[in-house]
Design a protein around this motif. Structure first.
Motif, PDB file in Angstrom:
ATOM      1  N   ALA A  25       0.834  -1.205   0.000  1.00 35.57           N
ATOM      2  CA  ALA A  25       0.000   0.000   0.000  1.00 35.57           C
ATOM      3  C   ALA A  25       0.866   1.252   0.000  1.00 35.57           C
ATOM      4  N   ALA A  26       1.951   1.233   0.774  1.00 31.42           N
ATOM      5  CA  ALA A  26       2.826   2.406   0.849  1.00 31.42           C
ATOM      6  C   ALA A  26       3.518   2.642  -0.487  1.00 31.42           C
ATOM      7  N   LEU A  27       3.890   1.551  -1.142  1.00 35.57           N
ATOM      8  CA  LEU A  27       4.558   1.680  -2.432  1.00 35.57           C
ATOM      9  C   LEU A  27       3.619   2.326  -3.458  1.00 35.57           C
ATOM     10  N   GLY A  28       2.365   1.898  -3.452  1.00 36.83           N
ATOM     11  CA  GLY A  28       1.389   2.487  -4.360  1.00 36.83           C
ATOM     12  C   GLY A  28       1.200   3.961  -4.065  1.00 36.83           C
ATOM     13  N   GLU A  29       1.083   4.278  -2.784  1.00 39.54           N
ATOM     14  CA  GLU A  29       0.877   5.663  -2.392  1.00 39.54           C
ATOM     15  C   GLU A  29       2.089   6.521  -2.737  1.00 39.54           C
ATOM     16  N   LEU A  30       3.269   5.903  -2.677  1.00 37.06           N
ATOM     17  CA  LEU A  30       4.480   6.637  -3.034  1.00 37.06           C
ATOM     18  C   LEU A  30       4.407   7.127  -4.476  1.00 37.06           C
ATOM     19  N   VAL A  31       3.987   6.250  -5.378  1.00 35.61           N
ATOM     20  CA  VAL A  31       3.901   6.636  -6.789  1.00 35.61           C
ATOM     21  C   VAL A  31       2.839   7.727  -6.962  1.00 35.61           C
ATOM     22  N   VAL A  32       1.712   7.563  -6.259  1.00 33.05           N
ATOM     23  CA  VAL A  32       0.650   8.561  -6.345  1.00 33.05           C
ATOM     24  C   VAL A  32       1.170   9.924  -5.891  1.00 33.05           C
ATOM     25  N   GLU A  33       1.874   9.932  -4.762  1.00 32.89           N
ATOM     26  CA  GLU A  33       2.375  11.197  -4.233  1.00 32.89           C
ATOM     27  C   GLU A  33       3.503  11.753  -5.090  1.00 32.89           C
ATOM     28  N   LYS A  34       4.285  10.879  -5.682  1.00 38.63           N
ATOM     29  CA  LYS A  34       5.340  11.332  -6.599  1.00 38.63           C
ATOM     30  C   LYS A  34       4.712  12.076  -7.777  1.00 38.63           C
ATOM     31  N   ALA A  35       3.504  11.673  -8.158  1.00 37.79           N
ATOM     32  CA  ALA A  35       2.818  12.356  -9.250  1.00 37.79           C
ATOM     33  C   ALA A  35       2.081  13.597  -8.750  1.00 37.79           C
ATOM     34  N   GLY A  36       2.227  13.901  -7.470  1.00 39.55           N
ATOM     35  CA  GLY A  36       1.665  15.137  -6.947  1.00 39.55           C
ATOM     36  C   GLY A  36       0.268  15.035  -6.391  1.00 39.55           C
ATOM     37  N   VAL A  37      -0.198  13.800  -6.162  1.00 37.84           N
ATOM     38  CA  VAL A  37      -1.553  13.636  -5.646  1.00 37.84           C
ATOM     39  C   VAL A  37      -1.482  13.050  -4.243  1.00 37.84           C
ATOM     40  N   LEU A  38      -2.220  13.631  -3.313  1.00 36.39           N
ATOM     41  CA  LEU A  38      -2.270  13.098  -1.958  1.00 36.39           C
ATOM     42  C   LEU A  38      -3.581  12.343  -1.797  1.00 36.39           C
TER      43      LEU A  38
END
Lengths: 310, 362
Positions: A25-38
């Motif tokens: 889950a953290a890995l997925g969220e990392l990519v999301v946040e890397k793209a600028g989305v929280l």
């Protein structure tokens, strides 16, 4: 080799299993946040993954299809988030929180008829004689495929973000969506794809909870794992390998404190239970002091909505 | 004369007021509300409370309306939920977890007309707060006997939730009765610090199994420890709060079932017919509030018979699970030969009996 009655090989093996859901889950969220989305809806997506994976596995009898189902279910939920925040420009924080509440409720509804059912067992990867090697065999060669997949995915995400053009584009969108837009990248489309990836990973993590770690369905089964995943992303300062460390630390301390108790060690459990959170706070303080926000490594455009007209 | 009349009137008024308090009015319709600590689908504690709620509906039909809220955290949030319920017209509110004790009493003080029923607590600060509990330790005595007979490694694992008297009683009762039939037995207690967290409960069970434990007793609400036990051959466990029949015949070899229905039906009924009064209820096997689930064939017939004999002895009142001689963990005498534990000792139990290792977290 025993540490106060605890076999370290067994301990490491179980912490690897315990960390899988939060790591994915953290890995997925990392990519999301890397793209600028929280996306604060990780918990909701995880539990959707848990129930969809469970239902699929029970209905088809295949744990493999179960994991696919879990990923798809959570992706579907993340699509709602993507639509609201990327198309309708809704506030990301509020939408994410709502997504968690919605996911918890919806999963409970879907799960009505599935309480008390046992899912098909996920087999352990057969390594043959390798699994019989003392210590190393127990740690490295006695797991189900998802444990190896999770580590491979960490490596994969790291490589893609660091070395590939795709990774560069994702990072560009997360650092400055206006610049990325000016260069001709489809900011919204890239972000939606990142959100879907995040959903799929959270779903895999959730499915792991209901299919392997607990093997059953009960309401609220993820019990806050999604929030820990969010904390790990910050803890890891948006670096994939640190996600692995963070997840093992969190998973490890949970397992360790239970093992210490079972082994009868006289250590106050309250302190151990708190320690992962204390360490996170400590890391945050250390990282944010001194060189300021840059050293925190947070994507600059994190949480900001983008519209091409601006 | 005038003054006397006034006094008489005042006395009469006082008498009426007191009389009114003592004899509650009969009601045509009661709204009964329930606050749950977990989800109804937990298959354990909350599920059983909800069964009790459904029994109330079945018993009184149109005369009763019920409402409930799941997953209410213990603490300040509970106070908000309770206030909301009291404002929304609930006549009687059942708060079904130990941690609701202070919120229940705080809100009850503000709403004297609403009846509050707090499960497993001991504080009754205002007249409209009653407490109710069940003598789960009676059930623990039965499964402790089975555990002591069934363990091959002589190690029993206990997944405990919070260090409160209720849980400590369970640990002591389990250990005393396991020890009685198997002097070599030891017990390892793991504090999970949660009532409901399936992943953590499964991890706790796993940690215990890795320590060579082959009988797991749980005082947490989910079925996860049984699911974990099912992964390894030769590990047995017990249903907690609910029957957890999905794990029959093994690892679930028996269970302690909380049956709240008789109490809920009785209390709502009392409110309806105007006989309601504050109580401190603590019933066990004899009143049907604690039931022992079917003992499966995984247990040898003689062990099953032994366990059932204990159950029946407790039910008929001929045997008390805490009967001396019993020493506290530090070796000091708690109960002398033949002495049974007074309820006060049980309700405030904050010590292990002799033979249990480890400390109770403070």
């Amino acid at each position: 080799m025993d540490l106060g009655g605890i076999n370290p090989a067994v301990l490491i093996a179980s912490l690897m299993v315990a960390s899988v859901p939060i790591m994915l889950a953290a890995l997925g969220e990392l990519v999301v946040e890397k793209a600028g989305v929280l996306n604060l809806g990780v918990e909701g997506m995880m539990i959707m993954g848990a129930i969809c994976g469970f239902v699929t596995a029970v209905e088809t009898g295949s744990p493999f299809l179960g994991f696919i189902g879990g990923a798809l279910g959570a992706m579907a939920l993340s699509l709602i988030f993507a639509f609201l925040t990327q198309v309708l420009q809704a506030n990301q924080v509020a939408t994410g929180l709502a997504l968690t509440l919605f996911g918890l409720g919806l999963s409970s509804l879907i799960g009505q008829g599935y309480v008390g059912i046992k899912p098909p067992a996920t087999a352990i990867v057969p390594f043959g004689p390798l699994a019989d090697i003392p210590v190393v065999g127990r740690i490295l060669f006695s797991h189900d495929p998802v444990v190896y997949l999770s580590i491979a995915l960490v490596a994969g995400v790291w490589a893609v973000l660091k070395f590939s053009r795709t990774g560069l584009v994702i990072r560009a969108v997360g650092e400055s969506h206006d610049a990325a837009h000016a260069l001709g990248y489809k900011v919204t489309r890239i972000r939606i794809l990142a959100i879907l990836f995040g959903g799929a990973m959270a779903g895999l993590g959730g499915a792991y909870v209901s299919l392997v770690r607990v093997p059953q369905w009960t309401d609220g089964i993820t019990a806050g794992a999604g929030w820990i995943a969010l904390a790990i992303v910050v803890f890891a300062s948006w670096k994939p390998w640190r996600i692995l460390i963070g997840a093992y630390l969190f998973g490890g301390i949970t397992v360790l404190q239970l093992n210490l108790q079972a082994a009868g060690a006289r250590i106050p459990v309250e302190y151990l239970s708190m320690s992962p959170y204390l360490i996170t706070i400590l890391v945050l303080v250390i990282m944010s002091s001194g060189k300021g926000r840059a050293s925190l490594n947070a994507p600059v455009a994190l949480g900001q909505n983008f519209h091409a007209s601006r | 004369m005038k003054r006397r009349t006034l006094l008489t009137t005042a006395a009469l008024g006082l008498g009426l007021a007191f009389g009114g308090a003592a004899h509650a009015q009969a009601m045509d319709k009661v709204k009964a509300c329930f606050v749950y600590v977990g989800p109804i689908g937990d298959g354990g504690w909350t599920y059983q409370h909800d069964q009790g709620r459904l029994a109330v509906e079945a018993a009184y039909g149109d005369k009763v309306e019920t409402a409930y809220q799941e997953n209410v955290p213990e603490g300040a949030d509970a106070e908000r939920v309770l206030t909301q319920m009291a404002l929304s017209g609930c006549n009687i509110i059942f708060t079904t977890s130990f941690g609701y004790m202070d919120p229940t009493n705080n809100v009850a003080a503000k709403f004297p007309a609403v009846k509050f029923e707090h499960a497993t607590g001991y504080k009754r600060d205002s007249e409209n707060v009653s407490t109710f509990g069940a003598r789960f330790y009676e059930g623990r005595a039965v499964i402790g006997t089975i555990a002591g007979r069934m363990t091959k490694t002589n190690k029993i694992g206990y997944i405990a939730s919070f260090p409160i008297p209720e849980v400590i009683r369970g640990i002591n009762s389990t250990f005393i009765h396991a020890k009685k039939v198997n002097p070599d037995v030891t017990i390892s207690v793991v504090w999970a610090y949660t009532w409901f967290d399936p992943a953590k409960e499964a991890d706790a069970a796993k940690a215990l199994i890795e320590q060579g434990i082959d009988v797991i007793v749980q005082h947490t609400d989910s079925t996860a420890p049984l699911a974990e036990a099912a992964k390894t051959d030769g590990i047995i466990g017990f249903g907690q709060a609910s029957d957890m029949a999905a794990y029959k015949p093994s690892p679930r070899v028996s269970s302690i079932i909380d049956n709240w229905a008789p109490y809920y039906v009785k209390r709502v009924g009392a409110l309806l017919d105007g006989t309601y009064a504050q109580v401190d209820s603590w019933e066990g096997i004899s009143a049907g509030e604690v039931e022992i689930g079917e003992i499966t064939d995984a247990v040898p017939a003689e062990v099953k018979a032994e366990a059932e004999a204990i159950r029946d002895a407790i039910g008929s009142g001929t045997y008390h699970p805490f009967t001396g001689p019993l020493n506290k963990q530090d070796g000091s005498v708690w109960l002398t030969e033949g002495q049974t534990a007074p309820d006060g000792d049980l309700l405030g139990m904050n010590f292990y009996v002799e033979g249990v290792t480890g400390d109770i977290p403070q």
